[in-house]
Write an enzyme that holds these catalytic residues in place. Sequence first.
Site, mmCIF file in Angstrom:
data_model
loop_
_atom_site.group_PDB
_atom_site.id
_atom_site.type_symbol
_atom_site.label_atom_id
_atom_site.label_comp_id
_atom_site.label_asym_id
_atom_site.label_seq_id
_atom_site.Cartn_x
_atom_site.Cartn_y
_atom_site.Cartn_z
ATOM 1 N N HIS A 255 0.961 -1.182 -0.122
ATOM 2 C CA HIS A 255 -0.079 -0.003 -0.085
ATOM 3 C C HIS A 255 0.782 1.151 -0.099
ATOM 4 O O HIS A 255 2.173 1.267 0.159
ATOM 5 C CB HIS A 255 -0.969 -0.144 1.219
ATOM 6 C CG HIS A 255 -0.337 -0.023 2.582
ATOM 7 N ND1 HIS A 255 0.176 -0.974 3.363
ATOM 8 C CD2 HIS A 255 0.477 1.098 3.206
ATOM 9 C CE1 HIS A 255 0.498 -0.688 4.397
ATOM 10 N NE2 HIS A 255 0.880 0.510 4.221
HETATM 11 P P1 TYD Z 1 -2.208 -3.046 7.177
HETATM 12 O O1 TYD Z 1 -2.012 -1.516 6.923
HETATM 13 O O2 TYD Z 1 -2.820 -3.640 5.820
HETATM 14 O O3 TYD Z 1 -1.199 -4.031 7.207
HETATM 15 P P2 TYD Z 1 0.452 -4.154 6.826
HETATM 16 O O4 TYD Z 1 0.745 -2.972 5.830
HETATM 17 O O5 TYD Z 1 1.549 -3.884 7.803
HETATM 18 O O6 TYD Z 1 0.524 -5.442 5.914
HETATM 19 O O7 TYD Z 1 -3.139 -3.301 8.294
HETATM 20 C C1 TYD Z 1 -3.774 -4.374 8.573
HETATM 21 C C2 TYD Z 1 -4.882 -4.498 9.367
HETATM 22 O O8 TYD Z 1 -4.820 -3.616 10.617
HETATM 23 C C3 TYD Z 1 -5.719 -3.580 8.647
HETATM 24 O O9 TYD Z 1 -7.118 -4.253 8.787
HETATM 25 C C4 TYD Z 1 -5.968 -2.382 9.293
HETATM 26 C C5 TYD Z 1 -5.472 -2.744 10.820
HETATM 27 N N1 TYD Z 1 -4.642 -1.607 11.239
HETATM 28 C C6 TYD Z 1 -5.212 -0.942 12.490
HETATM 29 O O10 TYD Z 1 -6.405 -1.124 12.848
HETATM 30 N N2 TYD Z 1 -4.397 0.186 12.992
HETATM 31 C C7 TYD Z 1 -3.056 0.165 12.574
HETATM 32 O O11 TYD Z 1 -2.309 1.277 13.131
HETATM 33 C C8 TYD Z 1 -2.597 -0.446 11.436
HETATM 34 C C9 TYD Z 1 -1.225 -0.278 10.869
HETATM 35 C C10 TYD Z 1 -3.333 -1.406 10.803
#
Ligand code: TYD
Length: 140
Positions: A52
């Site tokens: 992302h």
């Molecule tokens: P995501 O940003 O997709 O994780 P990564 O980029 O590390 O692979 O986040 C995974 C899940 O966690 C998504 O449902 C959003 C949630 N999340 C939160 O609730 N708070 C946060 O601070 C973060 C980073 C993610």
Amino acid sequence: MNLDKCEILTLPRINDPRGNLTYVEAGRHIPFDIKRVYYLYDVPGGAERGGHAHKALHQLIIAMSGSFDIHIDDGFGKKTIHMNRSYSGLYICPMIWREIDNFSSGAVCMVLASDFYDEEDYYRNYEKFLADANPGLGIS
Ligand code: TYD
């Protein structure tokens, strides 16, 4: 170029035979105020995280333990950085697509972020990110 703004920042280190210490002061060692800290751990072998970009968020990513690779892409160029030092952080400015993989066993990836979690700040679709990051490509 946004990619050039993403750099490894070397954090202060107090070396000590009892164990080393590193600290981070917002605005002094990193170019933003810290509003949120999150970390990835228990990452299974072969897993990929990230995938992302953020519209406005600034982040610093640190390998607190173990190692992993961060692939960054600003829509014009790409770079891969291997992270394996607890005193080195990769600063990532807004509008950078990132993927994190090649996690070692026991790796802990800590992220310091300039704002609270907000799904509205995410690009989760690479084509959409690319269209906004590099309009010259003509992707709509
Ligand atoms: P995501 O940003 O997709 O994780 P990564 O980029 O590390 O692979 O986040 C995974 C899940 O966690 C998504 O449902 C959003 C949630 N999340 C939160 O609730 N708070 C946060 O601070 C973060 C980073 C993610």
